[in-house]
Each structure stands twice: as structure tokens, then as C-alpha cells.
Design an enzyme around this catalytic site. Structure first.
Site, PDB file in Angstrom:
ATOM      1  N   SER A  10     -83.361 -17.839 -94.398  1.00  0.00           N
ATOM      2  CA  SER A  10     -83.445 -18.252 -95.795  1.00  0.00           C
ATOM      3  C   SER A  10     -84.817 -18.851 -96.054  1.00  0.00           C
ATOM      4  CB  SER A  10     -82.368 -19.294 -96.101  1.00  0.00           C
ATOM      5  OG  SER A  10     -82.546 -19.834 -97.398  1.00  0.00           O
ATOM      6  N   HIS A  11     -85.221 -18.854 -97.287  1.00  0.00           N
ATOM      7  CA  HIS A  11     -86.471 -19.510 -97.678  1.00  0.00           C
ATOM      8  C   HIS A  11     -86.353 -21.028 -97.542  1.00  0.00           C
ATOM      9  CE1 HIS A  11     -87.391 -15.579 -99.219  1.00  0.00           C
ATOM     10  NE2 HIS A  11     -88.614 -15.980 -99.489  1.00  0.00           N
TER      11      HIS A  11
END
Length: 133
Positions: A10-11
């Protein structure tokens, strides 16, 4: 049954850790779920080296399934796989095309039942059909 590795990319480091915690509640000891979120220095973004290191930490698994949130997380994951020196390890890695949270949850449940990566991916992909109304 061989262990299945799952990586949450995920970012956001916090989102990745949260998805690991949520999916981990449904997994058994045949599933190893690890986070590779953020840039590695607290910023939002993705880091191919972090993903590569996480893949390498799961080298003993039968398969390594990578769940991504947004576009560049897929690019970072593809890059990480390409950077691996070990062709056998590259062959174990697959990016799963599904919604991150729901797909990882479904995948963890299925990986607790079977170590067949195709069956796990098929179940995770069903998350696209989940309607919330």
C-alpha cells in the site's frame, strides 16, 4: 500443505499493517502475511526495494501472492519481482488483481484451506463482486 506468503503493498504503511492485521485474523499457521507499505521512511508512496526484501523474506513459501492498492504499487511490485536474482523465486510471485482489503481477506481465508495459488487468487478476485448496498 505448504505455506503461502501474502504481501500487502500500500502507499500507506499504516494501511498495509492494518490489512495484515485484519487478514491475519482469518489466516492459520499455513499463511504468512507481511506488509510492504509506504516508502520505508515514513512517507506515502511505494518502494520496490522494500517489496523485494519482503518477497525474499518469504522465499521458503510455496507461493507469494502480492496484493496492491493503487497503480504505482503494482509498478513497484512488478519491479521488485524483476529485480530478484532467483528465477524460482520470481516464478513463485503473483500479483493478485483484486480490491486490496476484501481481496486480501478472502485470500487469507482460502489460503488457510489450500496452498493452491490459483484457488487462492480465484477466491480473492471474487472480492470484486462484493456489493455493499
Amino acid at each position: 500443505m505448504a505455506k503461502t506468503g501474502m504481501i500487502i503493498v500500500s502507499h500507506s504503511e499504516e494501511i498495509a499493517r492494518g490489512v495484515v492485521k485484519l487478514a491475519g485474523e482469518m489466516a492459520n499457521d499455513q499463511v504468512i502475511i507481511k506488509a510492504a507499505g509506504g516508502t520505508g521512511d515514513g512517507r506515502l508512496g511505494t518502494n520496490a526495494l522494500l517489496v523485494q526484501e519482503t518477497i525474499e523474506s518469504l522465499a521458503a513459501c510455496k507461493s507469494i501472492l502480492i496484493y496492491c492498492d493503487l497503480g504505482s504499487s503494482v509498478i513497484s511490485s512488478d519491479t521488485a519481482i524483476d529485480m530478484l536474482d532467483d528465477d524460482d523465486l520470481q516464478d513463485k510471485c503473483r500479483i493478485v488483481d483484486c480490491p486490496l482489503i476484501e481481496g486480501a481477506f478472502y485470500g487469507a481465508v482460502q489460503a488457510s484451506i489450500t496452498d493452491d495459488p490459483d484457488a487462492i487468487i480465484a477466491e480473492a478476485e471474487k472480492a470484486r463482486e462484493l456489493h455493499k448496498d
